[in-house]
Structure formats: C-alpha cells, structure tokens
Enzyme design. Structure first.
Site, PDB file in Angstrom:
ATOM      1  CD  GLU A  91      -2.967  -1.106   2.255  1.00 53.15           C
ATOM      2  OE1 GLU A  91      -3.225  -0.007   2.746  1.00 53.15           O
ATOM      3  OE2 GLU A  91      -3.610  -2.138   2.538  1.00 53.15           O
ATOM      4  CG  ASP A  92      -0.845   4.214   1.217  1.00 51.31           C
ATOM      5  OD1 ASP A  92      -1.629   3.444   0.641  1.00 51.31           O
ATOM      6  OD2 ASP A  92      -1.219   5.014   2.085  1.00 51.31           O
ATOM      7  CB  CYS A 113      -6.659   2.137  -1.034  1.00 50.97           C
ATOM      8  SG  CYS A 113      -7.675   2.624   0.363  1.00 50.97           S
ATOM      9  CG  ASP A 164      -2.936   0.586  -2.309  1.00 49.67           C
ATOM     10  OD1 ASP A 164      -1.865   1.221  -2.221  1.00 49.67           O
ATOM     11  OD2 ASP A 164      -3.808   0.615  -1.419  1.00 49.67           O
ATOM     12  CG  HIS A 165      -2.583   4.611  -3.674  1.00 44.91           C
ATOM     13  ND1 HIS A 165      -1.799   5.369  -2.839  1.00 44.91           N
ATOM     14  CD2 HIS A 165      -3.517   4.029  -2.866  1.00 44.91           C
ATOM     15  CE1 HIS A 165      -2.247   5.273  -1.596  1.00 44.91           C
ATOM     16  NE2 HIS A 165      -3.281   4.450  -1.591  1.00 44.91           N
TER      17      HIS A 165
END
Length: 556
Positions: free
Chosen positions: A50-51, A89, A272-273
């Site tokens: 994530e992130d 997300c 996810d980004h």
C-alpha cells in the site's frame, strides 16, 4: 538390378508404412500434449503493498536495501509505466476487482459504503446528510474472481477488500487474515491468491512503525516538499517501512518455493497507488498514481527485462481472464496486456480524483508515455482541502505551518494555491515532479487541444458519474428514490438428485454451503451434494443488499 529392386521395394514400403504409423502416433501424442498444455491453467499470486511509489533499487532508488524485491525484479518483467486510476485505495481496488472505471459505476468518492471518523467534522450540510451507499455496476458485472472460481480456481484474499461495495461472499473461497493457497482442497487445484501488506500505508508514518534504519539526512526530497527535519523524518520512516515490506514479500515467496509451486505460478508485485505522503496520495500526479509493477513467469521468460508499455489498473481483471484462457466480458473497460487475448498497446491512461473523505473535489487526467493533461472541474477549491486523517501526519502539519507563515517556496505552489487553473499540462520527461504547468505556453497549445479532445472522447464513450452531486448519484444508482434494493432470495431445490438454485434478480450471484461449513461455494450450475446436512444459500447483486440466507433441509 531388377531383382534387387523387386526385393527392396516391398521392404521399403513396409518401412515407410511403419514410419508413417510412428509419425501418426507421434503427431497424435503431440496433439494430445498440446491440447493438455492448452488446458493447463497457471497459478497466479498477487503480492501487493500500500501507498508506495517505485522507491526501489530496480527503479533507480537505492536509498534502502531491498534484496528480496531486487531478486524478484531480476527474475521478472519490470514495468515502468503502470498507473492506478486514482491516487487512493478504495476506488483503485474497485477498478482492480471489476475491470471497470469507478466513474462508470459510482465508485469515485473515498469512501462510499463505509465512513471514516472525519466525516462528523464536515461543515457542508449536503455532505453531512449524505448516507452511505455502494457503487453499483451493471447487473451482469461480477468480481473477476468469480469467473476464476467458476472455472475451478481456488481464490484467496489475505485480506483487504475495500471495493466500494459490500464484498460478496461469492468473490472468494477465503477472504481473511488466514486465507492461503495452502487451504485449497488438493494440490492439483489451481489457485489465485492475494497477499496484501499494509506496512507502507500512510498511517505507518504517523509514528515509528519499523526499526529506524534510514538517516533522515540521506533521503532525497522532491522539490514540492520544504526541507525541514520533520519532512525528512517522515520520508525516512517511509523508507524504513519499505525495508520491512521487503522481508514480508520474501516470506511469501519462500512459502511458494517450499511448496514446489514457484515453477508453475505467475507472480505479480505492485502497490495499490503512489506514496502515502502529501502531494502524492489522493492526487492525479505521477507521485499518486505511478506504481512499481513486476511480473515473474514460472519458466523465467523475459526475466530481467523492462517493459515501457502503458498499463492501467483497469487492465488487470481482463488480463487475469486472458492468462487463464477465460472469456473476457464485454462490460469490462480494460485492455488485457498478457495472455492469448492480449490486445494492442495503450496510447493513454486515465486518472481521476473525487471527494476524499470530507473534502469535495473533481479532477480528471490523461497521460501518454510523456505528457500529462489535467482538467480541474472545481477551480474554486484549493489543492489541499480539509482532510483531518491526512493531517495527522507530522509532514503535513509542518507544511501547514510553513504555508500559514508564508514560508513555502515557488516549487510548492500546489500547497499554497487557494484556487486552481482549469487546465494543467506537464512534460514528465523534463519535469517528472509535475510542478511546471505548461498550459499557458503557446508552443503546447496544439498538443493540449489533442489531449483535451482525448479526455472529452473518454467521457463521451465511458460516461462520468462524477458530474453530479452524490445525492443525485445515489438516486441514479438506485432509482427512483435512492433506496438500496435488496437481492431476491434464492430458490433452492433438488432436481434429479442435484442441487439447483435460482434467483429472480437479474445478474445476481449465488453462494451455497452445507450448514456448519465455514466457506461459501459459488453456484454456477446444478451440482451433486453428498451428505444430508441442510443447504444454506445467499444471493447478491453487486451494490444491492444481499438476500437473506435461505435454508433447504435434506431428507435422509
């Protein structure tokens, strides 16, 4: 000579006939093997984090040592131009599971069916009154994992969903913190497994979450950040968390090898980004949507190579169906980039921003290999709106402090502007941080016009549900009054000693299980049932309330 030939010809014919027979048998065997190979279905493993932007050595950032990810990269195809549709997300995860743009299904805002604690701080009366709602795709649309399950795949998710609708029980065989390919019924069952790691999430920089390894003085700050000890500290924390992530990824890869599955499993690794930091997360700039993406094939194909093709998260679902040789539904809006159904390369990717928790917004972006076009529909709003969750970060508090004191520099203008231009245009080759807006430069006017037209054609072709207030959006998703429909109860029966289940709701998916079983099975047609335990069934159409669970008692 004649006698020689007379005796040799029959022998030669026998030899030829025998050779032909062998050839026929060989070709037949090869044909069977080819058919068997065609039917072989690869296991697929997604390892996601994530992130995190591409802050890895394989992408040129050697701030921290990530030996397991470096090794994976050396065995993989490294994609240089993979992008999420959003810089946050939930809309991205909706895109991944559906193969559809959130702007087509009502999944734009962060979030829809779950609310964060910050929403009680909203001052806008309309937003305060906004009820929770679910993104509602077309009736025929499914989570792509349902197609895999119907084809015999064991699908596991460990364990985040966040799809902008209630996760249906039909999507996964297992979706929890213990979900694993190791739980499939036997070793011959193909699997699709997701392991999602949260250590690099935005919240993990709010305090020290990993051992402090990185010296804050050694990090390289992008020009849109002020150079302060707090800013450096939080970026160093992010790198520390990447070190921890590397070990977590390694454990999953070790398990795959221990199980002897590394030679028949395609491995995907991606985030996810982009970074969970200010001016990255939630934004349409590359800092928010550009992600690392590695694909490792079991036979070492293309190991250590680089692919510069444009790839969007909307392409992942159809690509999974292409890799597993399943039909791709027409409603999917992505382009498969791997497998037998791979299509032409993309010319553009599309990115979006809408309401983020209590902060309204509407931004759209188009990017090709080099240039980025940004359309701001809410020019009246500042770039950094009211976001209490984000403001917990020390780095954001420092930026606010410097902004209020008038001490931010010219490269930090996106933090200080109280309104936005209608259009922005960036050359990502000469300006990778996207801080020099070229929208008013005459030499780019023709190119900007071309990108503007691409954006308008996209909206014309796909629609954009972000063009209306959410109060109206809910009514459009659930006509006529905005009240969420409920999926019809399934009708269970036994026909010719087989279980048959029907549902009156168009497009509804159906799950069933024998009472006492933990996991739901996906119903895709009449099925034989062993034992005499009662049968439970539930139906759900995405975006609607699931039906009540119906029970059929079996007689001895």
């Amino acid at each position: 000579m004649f006698n020689f030939c007379e005796h040799q010809i029959p022998y030669s014919i026998k030899t030829i006939r025998f050779a032909v027979l062998l050839l026929i048998l060989f070709v037949g065997t090869m044909s069977e093997n080819v058919q068997a190979a065609d039917k072989e279905r690869p296991n697929i493993l997604w390892i996601t984090c994530e992130d995190m932007s591409p802050r890895l050595a394989c992408y040129g950032d050697e701030t921290v040592s990530t030996p397991r990810l470096d090794q994976l990269a050396s065995e993989s195809v490294r994609y240089t131009h993979c992008f999420g549709t959003y810089g946050v997300c939930a809309p991205n995860r909706h895109t991944l599971i559906m193969g559809m743009y959130p702007t087509s299904t009502g999944a734009m805002a962060m979030r829809t069916w779950k609310r964060t604690s910050a929403l009680h701080l909203i001052t806008d009366p309309e937003l305060r009154a906004l009820p929770v709602y679910e993104a509602t795709p077309p009736a025929e649309a499914k989570c792509f994992t349902e197609y895999l399950r119907a084809d015999g795949y064991y699908c596991t998710n460990n364990s985040k969903t966040d799809y902008q609708f209630r996760p249906p029980v039909t999507a996964w065989n297992e979706s929890n913190a213990k979900a694993h390919w190791r739980n499939r019924p036997d070793e011959t069952t193909p699997f699709f497994s997701v392991f999602n790691f949260t250590i690099t999430h935005e919240s993990k920089t709010f305090k020290e979450s990993s051992p402090a390894v990185v010296n804050p003085e050694d990090v390289t700050l992008p020009p849109y950040y002020p150079d302060t000890p707090i800013v450096r500290r939080d970026l160093a924390r992010h790198y520390d968390n990447i070190i921890t992530l590397d070990g977590q990824v390694g454990k999953v890869l070790d398990q795959l090898k221990q199980d002897g599955l590394d030679q028949n499993t395609i491995v995907f690794f991606f985030s996810d980004h982009g970074d969970g930091l200010p001016r990255a997360k939630r934004w349409v700039y590359d800092s928010g949507i550009h992600v690392p993406f590695l694909v490792r094939y079991p036979d070492g194909k293309l190991a250590g190579t680089t692919c510069d093709d444009l790839v969007s998260f909307v392409d992942f679902a159809p690509t999974m169906l292409s890799l597993t040789q399943l039909p791709i539904p027409e409603y999917m809006e992505g382009l498969p980039f791997l497998g037998k159904q791979a299509t032409e390369k993309r010319d553009y990717i599309f990115a979006f921003r809408d309401r983020m928790d209590p902060s309204p917004e509407r931004i759209r972006a188009v990017r090709d290999q080099r240039y980025k076009y940004v359309r701001n529909y809410r020019t009246d709003l500042p770039y950094i709106g009211f976001l209490p969750y984000r403001d917990q970060a020390g780095i954001m508090q420092d930026i606010h402090r410097l902004k209020d004191a008038g001490e931010l520099g010219p490269d930090q203008w996106q933090f200080t502007m109280q309104s936005k231009p209608a259009e922005e245009f960036y050359d990502t080759h000469t300006d990778p941080h996207e801080i020099h807006n070229l929208a008013d430069e005459p030499e780019y006017s023709e190119m900007i016009a071309k990108f503007r037209k691409v954006h308008e054609q996209f909206v014309e072709g796909h629609g954009d549900l972000g063009d209306r207030p959410e109060t109206q959006l809910i009514k459009d998703l659930w006509p006529p009054d905005g009240k969420q429909p409920t999926t019809a109860e399934p009708v269970i029966s036994m026909v010719d000693e087989k279980l048959q289940i029907d549902c009156a709701t168009e497009g509804a998916s159906i799950a069933y299980r024998q009472k006492g079983e933990k996991n739901w099975q996906l119903y895709s047609g009449p099925v034989e049932i062993s034992g005499n335990k009662p049968i439970e069934s539930q139906a759900i159409r995405l975006g609607w309330k699931p039906s009540d669970t119906v029970v059929l008692s079996q007689k001895n």
